[in-house]
Design a protein around this motif. Structure first.
Motif, PDB file in Angstrom:
ATOM      1  N   GLN A 150       0.847  -1.185   0.000  1.00 38.99           N
ATOM      2  CA  GLN A 150       0.000   0.000   0.000  1.00 38.99           C
ATOM      3  C   GLN A 150       0.884   1.238   0.000  1.00 38.99           C
ATOM      4  O   GLN A 150       1.944   1.255   0.641  1.00 38.99           O
ATOM      5  CB  GLN A 150      -0.886   0.030   1.240  1.00 38.99           C
ATOM      6  CG  GLN A 150      -2.164  -0.752   1.118  1.00 38.99           C
ATOM      7  CD  GLN A 150      -3.005  -0.565   2.366  1.00 38.99           C
ATOM      8  OE1 GLN A 150      -2.884  -1.297   3.326  1.00 38.99           O
ATOM      9  NE2 GLN A 150      -3.866   0.444   2.330  1.00 38.99           N
ATOM     10  N   CYS A 151       0.456   2.253  -0.690  1.00 36.06           N
ATOM     11  CA  CYS A 151       1.205   3.506  -0.717  1.00 36.06           C
ATOM     12  C   CYS A 151       0.778   4.354   0.470  1.00 36.06           C
ATOM     13  O   CYS A 151      -0.034   5.275   0.356  1.00 36.06           O
ATOM     14  CB  CYS A 151       0.980   4.231  -2.044  1.00 36.06           C
ATOM     15  SG  CYS A 151       1.712   3.376  -3.441  1.00 36.06           S
ATOM     16  N   GLU A 152       1.348   4.011   1.644  1.00 34.68           N
ATOM     17  CA  GLU A 152       0.994   4.715   2.873  1.00 34.68           C
ATOM     18  C   GLU A 152       2.268   5.064   3.642  1.00 34.68           C
ATOM     19  O   GLU A 152       3.378   4.706   3.240  1.00 34.68           O
ATOM     20  CB  GLU A 152       0.056   3.872   3.730  1.00 34.68           C
ATOM     21  CG  GLU A 152       0.637   2.517   4.077  1.00 34.68           C
ATOM     22  CD  GLU A 152      -0.305   1.662   4.893  1.00 34.68           C
ATOM     23  OE1 GLU A 152       0.194   0.744   5.563  1.00 34.68           O
ATOM     24  OE2 GLU A 152      -1.522   1.911   4.875  1.00 34.68           O
ATOM     25  N   TYR A 153       2.106   5.712   4.773  1.00 34.49           N
ATOM     26  CA  TYR A 153       3.227   6.326   5.485  1.00 34.49           C
ATOM     27  C   TYR A 153       4.349   5.349   5.832  1.00 34.49           C
ATOM     28  O   TYR A 153       5.522   5.644   5.639  1.00 34.49           O
ATOM     29  CB  TYR A 153       2.709   7.011   6.755  1.00 34.49           C
ATOM     30  CG  TYR A 153       3.778   7.775   7.498  1.00 34.49           C
ATOM     31  CD1 TYR A 153       4.312   8.954   6.966  1.00 34.49           C
ATOM     32  CD2 TYR A 153       4.269   7.317   8.709  1.00 34.49           C
ATOM     33  CE1 TYR A 153       5.302   9.657   7.637  1.00 34.49           C
ATOM     34  CE2 TYR A 153       5.253   8.016   9.391  1.00 34.49           C
ATOM     35  CZ  TYR A 153       5.762   9.180   8.849  1.00 34.49           C
ATOM     36  OH  TYR A 153       6.750   9.869   9.506  1.00 34.49           O
ATOM     37  N   TYR A 154       3.994   4.165   6.377  1.00 35.18           N
ATOM     38  CA  TYR A 154       5.020   3.241   6.851  1.00 35.18           C
ATOM     39  C   TYR A 154       5.470   2.240   5.791  1.00 35.18           C
ATOM     40  O   TYR A 154       6.284   1.365   6.074  1.00 35.18           O
ATOM     41  CB  TYR A 154       4.508   2.469   8.072  1.00 35.18           C
ATOM     42  CG  TYR A 154       4.337   3.332   9.301  1.00 35.18           C
ATOM     43  CD1 TYR A 154       5.448   3.894   9.935  1.00 35.18           C
ATOM     44  CD2 TYR A 154       3.080   3.592   9.807  1.00 35.18           C
ATOM     45  CE1 TYR A 154       5.294   4.692  11.054  1.00 35.18           C
ATOM     46  CE2 TYR A 154       2.914   4.397  10.931  1.00 35.18           C
ATOM     47  CZ  TYR A 154       4.029   4.941  11.558  1.00 35.18           C
ATOM     48  OH  TYR A 154       3.873   5.733  12.659  1.00 35.18           O
ATOM     49  N   ALA A 155       4.962   2.353   4.596  1.00 35.00           N
ATOM     50  CA  ALA A 155       5.224   1.346   3.568  1.00 35.00           C
ATOM     51  C   ALA A 155       6.707   1.221   3.235  1.00 35.00           C
ATOM     52  O   ALA A 155       7.263   0.121   3.181  1.00 35.00           O
ATOM     53  CB  ALA A 155       4.429   1.677   2.306  1.00 35.00           C
ATOM     54  N   LEU A 156       7.368   2.350   3.007  1.00 37.88           N
ATOM     55  CA  LEU A 156       8.776   2.312   2.599  1.00 37.88           C
ATOM     56  C   LEU A 156       9.671   1.827   3.731  1.00 37.88           C
ATOM     57  O   LEU A 156      10.665   1.141   3.497  1.00 37.88           O
ATOM     58  CB  LEU A 156       9.224   3.704   2.132  1.00 37.88           C
ATOM     59  CG  LEU A 156       8.545   4.207   0.855  1.00 37.88           C
ATOM     60  CD1 LEU A 156       8.964   5.646   0.570  1.00 37.88           C
ATOM     61  CD2 LEU A 156       8.886   3.321  -0.327  1.00 37.88           C
ATOM     62  N   GLU A 157       9.286   2.152   4.961  1.00 41.76           N
ATOM     63  CA  GLU A 157      10.061   1.693   6.113  1.00 41.76           C
ATOM     64  C   GLU A 157       9.993   0.163   6.215  1.00 41.76           C
ATOM     65  O   GLU A 157      10.995  -0.509   6.446  1.00 41.76           O
ATOM     66  CB  GLU A 157       9.521   2.329   7.389  1.00 41.76           C
ATOM     67  CG  GLU A 157      10.283   1.954   8.647  1.00 41.76           C
ATOM     68  CD  GLU A 157       9.703   2.620   9.891  1.00 41.76           C
ATOM     69  OE1 GLU A 157       9.553   1.931  10.900  1.00 41.76           O
ATOM     70  OE2 GLU A 157       9.392   3.822   9.821  1.00 41.76           O
ATOM     71  N   GLY A 158       8.803  -0.388   6.017  1.00 40.53           N
ATOM     72  CA  GLY A 158       8.629  -1.834   6.129  1.00 40.53           C
ATOM     73  C   GLY A 158       9.328  -2.613   5.035  1.00 40.53           C
ATOM     74  O   GLY A 158       9.829  -3.715   5.264  1.00 40.53           O
ATOM     75  N   ILE A 159       9.383  -2.033   3.852  1.00 43.59           N
ATOM     76  CA  ILE A 159       9.954  -2.765   2.720  1.00 43.59           C
ATOM     77  C   ILE A 159      11.469  -2.923   2.841  1.00 43.59           C
ATOM     78  O   ILE A 159      12.063  -3.842   2.271  1.00 43.59           O
ATOM     79  CB  ILE A 159       9.580  -2.068   1.385  1.00 43.59           C
ATOM     80  CG1 ILE A 159       9.571  -3.072   0.238  1.00 43.59           C
ATOM     81  CG2 ILE A 159      10.508  -0.922   1.066  1.00 43.59           C
ATOM     82  CD1 ILE A 159       8.997  -2.513  -1.047  1.00 43.59           C
TER      83      ILE A 159
END
Length: 264
Positions: A150-159
């Motif tokens: 999902q394109c949401e706030y924590y997405a890039l951190e989780g990936i």
């Protein structure tokens, strides 16, 4: 020889199982021989494929524990793809894997799938929403990984954690593992945040971001309750059109790889 694709993201609720089931169904609709493996103890991919996880005679658990062959566990679905079911028994299988010597813990699934490669065009693996030993087995067996997010706030951190794991496996045990693509799911075009995160993804992953974007779609959410993919339930819905398009992208990528191998 089948291309083995893991569908993984350690963050839950990003459309991972939805992607695994619907991409499998989309590829099957395009006359490809496809096997879906449900490696998530929740068994949602099994139920979403129209198979009762509680009544399956054999599951991927028994395959991993070598209590049956992969052939024994394969079930043919109404949507014309094959499935190796999964359920809560996978938790016990993971405990058994932990007891193996370190050099063998992550490679059991790869060994078990090798005999099946010649029978399919694609083998998809639905991973649990964690970087567990089951996920490590899937990524070790896979040629590539699709990352729904999902394109949401924590997405890039989780990936970033998943990318670290992929790089670790590339260096130790599975050098051919690559990113098949990053898939934007549950996308709301009206959201400024979604569009901003989408732009960041494209900057970071470049052409590894699929062109297909899966929108939020009521029909897509309804399909699993009927034991169907969106392709079988309502292929003309926005979700159905998106996953048919994704199947087309995956096939195009495979054709490009085949051309390169043929020219080599």
């Amino acid at each position: 020889m089948a291309r083995i694709i893991a569908v993984a993201n350690q963050k839950g609720g990003v459309g991972k199982t939805t992607t695994a089931v619907n991409l499998t169904a989309g590829l099957a609709r395009m006359s490809k021989r496809v096997l879906l493996i449900d490696l998530d103890p929740q068994g949602n991919a099994t139920m979403g494929s129209g198979v009762d996880k509680r009544e399956a005679e054999y599951t991927i658990c028994e395959v991993l524990l070598k209590e049956c062959s992969a052939d024994d566990a394969i079930v043919r679905t109404e949507e014309q793809f094959d499935l190796i079911p999964g359920n809560m028994d996978l938790t016990a299988a993971e405990m058994e894997l932990i007891g193996l010597p370190p050099e063998h813990r992550g490679s059991q699934l790869r060994k078990l799938l090798e005999p099946l490669r010649a029978r399919y065009d694609f083998i998809l693996i639905d991973c649990p929403p964690s970087l567990s030993l089951l996920t490590i087995n899937a990524l070790t067996a896979a040629d590539s990984v699709i990352i729904p997010m999902q394109c949401e706030y924590y997405a890039l951190e989780g990936i970033s954690s998943l990318m670290d794991t992929v790089q670790m496996l590339q260096a130790n045990g599975n050098p051919q593992l690559e990113i098949e693509g990053v898939l934007r799911t549950m996308f709301d075009v009206r959201s400024k945040l979604a569009n901003a995160v989408s732009d960041e993804l494209t900057q970071f992953f470049g052409d590894k971001v699929f062109r297909t974007i899966v929108p939020r779609n009521v029909r897509l959410a309804e399909a699993p309750s009927y034991g169907q993919s969106i392709v079988g339930y309502d292929k003309s819905s926005k979700g159905g059109v998106a996953y048919i398009a994704l199947a087309g992208e995956v096939l195009r990528l495979q054709r490009e790889r085949d051309k390169l191998e043929g020219a080599a």
